[in-house]
Design an enzyme around this catalytic site. Structure first.
Site, PDB file in Angstrom:
ATOM      1  N   SER A 130       0.844  -1.193   0.000  1.00 42.12           N
ATOM      2  CA  SER A 130       0.000   0.000   0.000  1.00 42.12           C
ATOM      3  C   SER A 130       0.876   1.238   0.000  1.00 42.12           C
ATOM      4  O   SER A 130       1.957   1.239   0.595  1.00 42.12           O
ATOM      5  CB  SER A 130      -0.897   0.025   1.241  1.00 42.12           C
ATOM      6  OG  SER A 130      -1.611   1.244   1.325  1.00 42.12           O
ATOM      7  N   TYR A 143      -2.006  -0.205  10.165  1.00 40.72           N
ATOM      8  CA  TYR A 143      -2.065  -0.620   8.757  1.00 40.72           C
ATOM      9  C   TYR A 143      -0.791  -0.213   8.029  1.00 40.72           C
ATOM     10  O   TYR A 143      -0.194  -1.020   7.300  1.00 40.72           O
ATOM     11  CB  TYR A 143      -3.289   0.007   8.079  1.00 40.72           C
ATOM     12  CG  TYR A 143      -3.475  -0.417   6.650  1.00 40.72           C
ATOM     13  CD1 TYR A 143      -3.936  -1.691   6.339  1.00 40.72           C
ATOM     14  CD2 TYR A 143      -3.189   0.448   5.591  1.00 40.72           C
ATOM     15  CE1 TYR A 143      -4.106  -2.090   5.017  1.00 40.72           C
ATOM     16  CE2 TYR A 143      -3.352   0.070   4.279  1.00 40.72           C
ATOM     17  CZ  TYR A 143      -3.812  -1.204   4.000  1.00 40.72           C
ATOM     18  OH  TYR A 143      -3.969  -1.603   2.690  1.00 40.72           O
TER      19      TYR A 143
END
Length: 268
Positions: A130, A143
């Site tokens: 990501s 995250y």
């Protein structure tokens, strides 16, 4: 001979889009789901059971593919889970689950496929990370940490397996229109929380960013190019210009200047 592809998390979102495109291009695709029985009408490609948090299911899935096809050419480590919240208020159990799914799971799947790829003297592994993994984002710190760690693991493993003819690359997406928000763990906005106002507002914004995200077929096309590249790069970024440019700014700007820019962006 059709190349055989394993995609973790292939029943929806980015994984499904990748699987559909690769199947259209003539690849033999196996997608995975923790509960493939929920997708009895799924016909885009083969869907088998695999939970990245369960090494027994990983080994069974890999063995099933090799026994059926005699080879395994490509692994796309796509399965992942979102998590948001003030780190102070995020339950330890949910932090562990996020790392199990986003980091330990992909490592376990790579370990399971490497013996076959080494035997073939060839293979491609693509880890879906990501853009958030390139920076510590407020209320998404866990995250960011899971995806950033997977980026570094990829860098290390890539050097370790290159002598066996195996290539590993990262592809980091920005915001895409998928169902990740629905399956994401988010720490509740507690009434007595000192983070209530800021986190509550940001949580709504994060959901809206996903809803307004790019078409996941863009990611599918990027992955196709990577696995068709004989010597892929280490890092690929796929997303809106400003999302990708934020990585460039982080490298170029002094730490505190970049931090101030992020805080202004998130109105902190």
């Amino acid at each position: 001979m059709s190349k055989v592809v394993l995609i973790t998390g292939g029943s929806s979102g980015i994984g499904k889009s990748i699987g559909i495109l690769l199947a259209e291009k003539g690849y033999t695709v196996y997608g995975t789901s923790r509960n493939p029985d929920k997708f009895k009408d799924f016909t885009a490609f083969k869907l088998i059971a695999l939970d990245v948090r369960d090494t027994a299911t990983i080994q069974k899935a890999v063995t099933t593919i090799i026994e059926a096809e005699g080879r395994l050419d490509v692994l796309i480590n796509n399965a992942g889970v979102g998590i948001t919240g003030p780190i102070e208020e995020t339950p330890e159990e949910e932090i562990h689950k996020a790392f199990q799914t986003n980091l330990y799971g992909p490592i376990a799947v790579m370990k399971a496929v490497l013996p076959q790829m080494r035997k073939q003297k060839s293979g491609h592994i693509v880890n879906v990370t990501s853009i958030a993994g390139y920076m510590g984002l407020p209320y998404r710190g866990i995250y960011s940490a899971t995806k950033g760690a997977l980026e570094l693991v990829t860098e290390a493993m890539r050097m370790e397996v290159k002598m066996f003819g195996i290539e590993i690359a990262n592809v980091a997406p920005g915001d895409f229109a998928t169902n990740i928000a629905a399956g994401r763990y988010h720490t509740p906005v507690y009434e007595n929380s000192p983070y209530k106002e800021v986190y509550g507002t940001m949580l709504k914004e994060m959901d809206s960013h996903v809803d307004a995200g790019s078409d996941p077929t863009i990611m599918a096309e990027a992955v196709l190019k990577i696995i068709q590249t004989k010597k892929p790069k280490i890092h690929y970024k796929v997303g809106a210009f400003m999302q990708k440019f934020s990585i460039v700014l982080k490298r170029a700007l002094p730490d505190k200047v970049y931090e101030k820019m992020l805080m202004n962006h998130y109105k902190l």
